[in-house]
Design a protein around this motif. Structure first.
Motif, PDB file in Angstrom:
ATOM      1  N   ALA A 287       0.880  -1.347  -0.150  1.00  0.00           N
ATOM      2  CA  ALA A 287       0.056  -0.139   0.027  1.00  0.00           C
ATOM      3  C   ALA A 287       0.815   1.374  -0.046  1.00  0.00           C
ATOM      4  O   ALA A 287       0.562   2.445  -0.604  1.00  0.00           O
ATOM      5  CB  ALA A 287      -1.022  -0.075   1.321  1.00  0.00           C
ATOM      6  N   LEU A 288       2.110   1.239   0.538  1.00  0.00           N
ATOM      7  CA  LEU A 288       2.677   2.425   0.740  1.00  0.00           C
ATOM      8  C   LEU A 288       3.853   2.575  -0.307  1.00  0.00           C
ATOM      9  O   LEU A 288       4.777   3.549  -0.333  1.00  0.00           O
ATOM     10  CB  LEU A 288       3.490   2.368   1.902  1.00  0.00           C
ATOM     11  N   PHE A 289       3.632   2.074  -1.439  1.00  0.00           N
ATOM     12  CA  PHE A 289       4.750   2.024  -2.599  1.00  0.00           C
ATOM     13  C   PHE A 289       4.807   3.282  -3.046  1.00  0.00           C
ATOM     14  O   PHE A 289       5.786   4.125  -3.250  1.00  0.00           O
ATOM     15  CB  PHE A 289       4.392   0.810  -3.572  1.00  0.00           C
ATOM     16  N   PRO A 290       3.616   3.937  -3.246  1.00  0.00           N
ATOM     17  CA  PRO A 290       3.505   5.234  -3.865  1.00  0.00           C
ATOM     18  C   PRO A 290       4.426   6.130  -3.207  1.00  0.00           C
ATOM     19  O   PRO A 290       4.912   7.413  -3.364  1.00  0.00           O
ATOM     20  CB  PRO A 290       2.218   5.730  -4.249  1.00  0.00           C
ATOM     21  N   VAL A 291       4.118   6.290  -1.826  1.00  0.00           N
ATOM     22  CA  VAL A 291       4.657   7.166  -0.835  1.00  0.00           C
ATOM     23  C   VAL A 291       6.371   6.996  -0.732  1.00  0.00           C
ATOM     24  O   VAL A 291       7.139   8.060  -0.894  1.00  0.00           O
ATOM     25  CB  VAL A 291       3.954   7.175   0.725  1.00  0.00           C
ATOM     26  N   LEU A 292       6.537   5.838  -0.883  1.00  0.00           N
ATOM     27  CA  LEU A 292       8.045   5.260  -0.947  1.00  0.00           C
ATOM     28  C   LEU A 292       8.695   5.836  -2.203  1.00  0.00           C
ATOM     29  O   LEU A 292       9.859   6.288  -2.293  1.00  0.00           O
ATOM     30  CB  LEU A 292       8.114   3.730  -0.589  1.00  0.00           C
ATOM     31  N   GLY A 293       7.958   5.534  -3.176  1.00  0.00           N
ATOM     32  CA  GLY A 293       8.296   6.089  -4.438  1.00  0.00           C
ATOM     33  C   GLY A 293       8.628   7.565  -4.628  1.00  0.00           C
ATOM     34  O   GLY A 293       9.535   8.156  -5.265  1.00  0.00           O
ATOM     35  N   VAL A 294       7.751   8.381  -3.843  1.00  0.00           N
ATOM     36  CA  VAL A 294       7.976   9.976  -4.020  1.00  0.00           C
ATOM     37  C   VAL A 294       9.317  10.144  -3.131  1.00  0.00           C
ATOM     38  O   VAL A 294      10.154  11.045  -3.429  1.00  0.00           O
ATOM     39  CB  VAL A 294       6.847  10.737  -3.205  1.00  0.00           C
ATOM     40  N   THR A 295       9.360   9.405  -1.967  1.00  0.00           N
ATOM     41  CA  THR A 295      10.675   9.574  -1.321  1.00  0.00           C
ATOM     42  C   THR A 295      11.831   9.310  -2.141  1.00  0.00           C
ATOM     43  O   THR A 295      12.944   9.926  -1.967  1.00  0.00           O
ATOM     44  CB  THR A 295      10.698   8.602   0.121  1.00  0.00           C
ATOM     45  N   GLN A 296      11.723   8.267  -2.818  1.00  0.00           N
ATOM     46  CA  GLN A 296      13.219   7.855  -3.463  1.00  0.00           C
ATOM     47  C   GLN A 296      13.247   8.955  -4.711  1.00  0.00           C
ATOM     48  O   GLN A 296      14.407   9.289  -5.087  1.00  0.00           O
ATOM     49  CB  GLN A 296      12.774   6.433  -4.328  1.00  0.00           C
ATOM     50  N   GLY A 297      12.315   9.375  -5.304  1.00  0.00           N
ATOM     51  CA  GLY A 297      12.195  10.327  -6.241  1.00  0.00           C
ATOM     52  C   GLY A 297      12.862  11.687  -5.795  1.00  0.00           C
ATOM     53  O   GLY A 297      13.660  12.376  -6.419  1.00  0.00           O
ATOM     54  N   PHE A 298      12.557  11.864  -4.553  1.00  0.00           N
ATOM     55  CA  PHE A 298      13.006  13.184  -3.893  1.00  0.00           C
ATOM     56  C   PHE A 298      14.502  13.419  -3.682  1.00  0.00           C
ATOM     57  O   PHE A 298      15.116  14.332  -3.858  1.00  0.00           O
ATOM     58  CB  PHE A 298      12.132  13.479  -2.421  1.00  0.00           C
ATOM     59  N   LEU A 299      15.152  12.197  -3.436  1.00  0.00           N
ATOM     60  CA  LEU A 299      16.612  12.088  -2.953  1.00  0.00           C
ATOM     61  C   LEU A 299      17.553  12.718  -4.116  1.00  0.00           C
ATOM     62  O   LEU A 299      18.167  13.671  -3.629  1.00  0.00           O
ATOM     63  CB  LEU A 299      17.124  10.501  -2.723  1.00  0.00           C
ATOM     64  N   PRO A 300      17.456  12.519  -5.274  1.00  0.00           N
ATOM     65  CA  PRO A 300      18.576  12.933  -6.307  1.00  0.00           C
ATOM     66  C   PRO A 300      18.518  14.578  -6.322  1.00  0.00           C
ATOM     67  O   PRO A 300      19.178  15.304  -6.744  1.00  0.00           O
ATOM     68  CB  PRO A 300      18.522  12.188  -7.656  1.00  0.00           C
ATOM     69  N   ILE A 301      16.901  15.031  -6.434  1.00  0.00           N
ATOM     70  CA  ILE A 301      16.554  16.269  -6.618  1.00  0.00           C
ATOM     71  C   ILE A 301      17.108  17.102  -5.644  1.00  0.00           C
ATOM     72  O   ILE A 301      17.599  18.262  -5.637  1.00  0.00           O
ATOM     73  CB  ILE A 301      15.070  16.410  -6.776  1.00  0.00           C
ATOM     74  N   ALA A 302      16.964  16.704  -4.439  1.00  0.00           N
ATOM     75  CA  ALA A 302      17.417  17.479  -3.171  1.00  0.00           C
ATOM     76  C   ALA A 302      18.789  17.430  -2.985  1.00  0.00           C
ATOM     77  O   ALA A 302      19.726  18.502  -2.974  1.00  0.00           O
ATOM     78  CB  ALA A 302      16.817  16.941  -2.113  1.00  0.00           C
ATOM     79  N   GLY A 303      19.463  16.295  -3.279  1.00  0.00           N
ATOM     80  CA  GLY A 303      20.881  16.162  -3.383  1.00  0.00           C
ATOM     81  C   GLY A 303      21.685  16.994  -4.338  1.00  0.00           C
ATOM     82  O   GLY A 303      22.588  17.775  -4.013  1.00  0.00           O
ATOM     83  N   TYR A 304      21.073  16.946  -5.563  1.00  0.00           N
ATOM     84  CA  TYR A 304      21.946  17.894  -6.548  1.00  0.00           C
ATOM     85  C   TYR A 304      21.597  19.175  -6.443  1.00  0.00           C
ATOM     86  O   TYR A 304      22.514  20.230  -6.686  1.00  0.00           O
ATOM     87  CB  TYR A 304      21.016  17.331  -8.211  1.00  0.00           C
ATOM     88  N   ASN A 305      20.490  19.853  -6.073  1.00  0.00           N
ATOM     89  CA  ASN A 305      20.339  21.265  -5.956  1.00  0.00           C
ATOM     90  C   ASN A 305      20.944  21.773  -4.545  1.00  0.00           C
ATOM     91  O   ASN A 305      21.342  22.889  -4.461  1.00  0.00           O
ATOM     92  CB  ASN A 305      18.738  21.655  -5.750  1.00  0.00           C
ATOM     93  N   TYR A 306      21.125  20.991  -3.598  1.00  0.00           N
ATOM     94  CA  TYR A 306      22.063  21.257  -2.304  1.00  0.00           C
ATOM     95  C   TYR A 306      23.446  21.187  -2.913  1.00  0.00           C
ATOM     96  O   TYR A 306      24.084  22.586  -2.422  1.00  0.00           O
ATOM     97  CB  TYR A 306      21.751  20.094  -1.244  1.00  0.00           C
ATOM     98  N   GLY A 307      23.920  20.383  -3.731  1.00  0.00           N
ATOM     99  CA  GLY A 307      25.292  20.618  -4.194  1.00  0.00           C
ATOM    100  C   GLY A 307      25.430  21.946  -4.953  1.00  0.00           C
ATOM    101  O   GLY A 307      26.523  22.568  -5.202  1.00  0.00           O
ATOM    102  N   ALA A 308      24.307  22.164  -5.686  1.00  0.00           N
ATOM    103  CA  ALA A 308      24.712  23.409  -6.652  1.00  0.00           C
ATOM    104  C   ALA A 308      24.183  24.604  -5.709  1.00  0.00           C
ATOM    105  O   ALA A 308      24.010  25.796  -6.210  1.00  0.00           O
ATOM    106  CB  ALA A 308      23.555  23.340  -7.685  1.00  0.00           C
ATOM    107  N   ARG A 309      23.887  24.488  -4.360  1.00  0.00           N
ATOM    108  CA  ARG A 309      23.687  25.594  -3.489  1.00  0.00           C
ATOM    109  C   ARG A 309      22.270  26.397  -4.073  1.00  0.00           C
ATOM    110  O   ARG A 309      22.431  27.663  -3.942  1.00  0.00           O
ATOM    111  CB  ARG A 309      24.864  26.764  -3.517  1.00  0.00           C
TER     112      ARG A 309
END
Length: 451
Positions: A287-309
């Protein structure tokens, strides 16, 4: 398939990026979850219940080695996302090379140890009596394929860090679909029994590895490493290990939780209560697969933009991810509240289980709409490379709150206390995560983007 460069993570609208990243991750998680269920049904019907027991004996060993690959993948991917965002291509390449070397060395060492002590390990995990020989057959063959699985788990996270979620999704689907098809051929058609089940699993791992290898050798990947990148860099290894340890610790706490729950419920209600939890556990996975999917999808977006300040984009990615995940969590919550009894009937026709499970399931999912904040908050600290808060927040729900609650509440409220521990732990961990995430946003992300 459209090729997307990692720089898109710093340019495209956040809502659009999150959908592109989260949808494939959700599909991949769903397919892998379905594979576990259907594979169990196939093996149980075509070989027998003893085969299910034998596979369950082997799974903790193979899953631990695979989790090691996942931990190295997630830890290194956080570094890669931030390095790509900061324009530090060489650091990204060095990290990827170190990930491969570390995964190979550790998995080969563990597999060798596992084969040498096979006659001691199998009984220690419950493979005794008639189960032993079946488990030994399955264990020996699958263990040869586990290094390929670990490399796939590691590589899959790196693919996502590059901003290529569709390729990542395919990598997750291949072993699941391949395993089911080969199960049918080897077990049902060729009548190979446990050997067939084992070879189906091992070959599916190899097929996934072939696809991941093709991706990194093709023009689709930006990470083109040379031999010198495989040489260990201690600073990179330390960062991979500190961030990856969060994932390993999470897996360890999950194992302890299952161990405690099964024992406590057996004492309170016997086999029926354990069965109730087994059904709820399956629903938590599906049941929680879409919520976990959003969490996985969020990781590279946050990491990349944090690195780019790009602080504004980081803030927006947090808010958007929480909004999407909470919305999906609300849908899951509504489905469980209204259709819990229908869901249980899919699993069993036992009247006792049908009578007891819906109420328990509703309690377990009671705080589902708000768990997104806890998941996204802990994932954020992992994405930006802050290992200590990531570790503490990841463990807060099950380690700091749920385990103590499930040990205390049943003494006063009986079996209902077990189910109450779930929403109470969810609420407490969400409050704690919300506090630290809000503090991080106010202190770190209030600055203007650096041009």
């Amino acid at each position: 398939m459209q090729q997307i460069n990692s720089t898109a993570l710093g340019k495209e609208p956040i809502w659009k990026l999150l959908i592109k990243q989260a949808a494939p991750a959700s599909v991949g998680i769903l397919v892998m979850s379905l594979n576990i269920l259907v594979d169990t049904i196939f093996v149980g019907n075509w070989i027998g219940s003893i085969a299910i027991a034998a596979i369950n004996v082997v799974l903790p060993v193979s899953f631990f080695i695979a989790a090691l690959g996942m931990a190295i993948g997630i830890g290194g991917s956080s570094i890669i996302s931030r390095a790509l965002g900061a324009g530090k291509g060489e650091k990204a390449l060095k990290t990827f090379g170190n990930q491969i070397s570390l995964t190979l060395i550790l998995t080969i060492l563990l597999v060798t140890t596992g084969l040498v002590y096979i006659d001691s390990i199998i009984p220690a995990f419950g493979g005794k009596g008639d189960i032993f020989e079946h488990a030994k057959i399955y264990y020996t063959i699958v263990l040869y394929g586990v290094p390929f699985l670990a490399l796939c788990m590691m590589g899959n996270n790196v693919i996502r860090a590059e901003g290529k979620p569709k390729f990542s999704m395919i990598a997750m689907i291949i072993p699941s679909v391949g395993n089911l098809l080969l199960d049918y051929i080897f077990i049902n058609v060729m009548d190979m029994g446990m050997e067939g089940a084992a070879w189906a699993t091992t070959i599916s791992y190899m097929c996934c590895f072939s696809y991941v290898l093709w991706f990194f050798l093709s023009k689709n990947s930006e990470l083109k490493i040379g031999l010198h990148h495989f040489a260990f860099d201690l600073s990179v290894l330390r960062e991979i290990s500190s961030l990856g340890f969060v994932t390993l610790a999470r897996q360890a706490v999950v194992s302890i939780t299952y161990l405690l729950m099964n024992n406590i419920l057996f004492e309170l209600g016997g086999e029926d209560s354990v069965t109730v939890y087994a059904i709820i556990g399956r629903m938590l996975m599906f049941a929680l697969f879409p919520v976990l999917g959003v969490t996985q999808g969020f990781l590279p977006i946050a990491g990349y933009n944090y690195g780019a300040r790009e602080w504004e984009r980081v803030r927006k990615s947090i808010n958007t991810a929480i909004l999407y995940a909470c919305g999906l969590g609300l849908v899951v919550f509504a489905g469980i509240m209204f259709f819990s009894e229908d869901i249980v009937r899919v699993f069993t026709d036992n009247p006792i289980i049908i009578a007891e499970t819906p109420t328990a399931m509703r309690w377990v999912f009671a705080a589902t709409p708000i768990i997104a904040l806890q998941l996204i908050g802990s994932a954020y600290f992992q994405a930006i490379g802050k290992a200590v808060p990531a570790f503490l927040l990841t463990l807060s729900r099950q380690g700091f709150f749920f385990i103590p609650l499930v040990l205390i509440l049943p003494k006063y409220y009986g079996e209902i206390g077990v189910w109450l521990a779930f929403p109470v732990a969810d609420i407490l961990s969400t409050i704690v995560t919300g506090y630290f995430l809000n503090r991080e946003i106010r202190l770190k992300l209030k600055a203007q983007p650096v041009q």
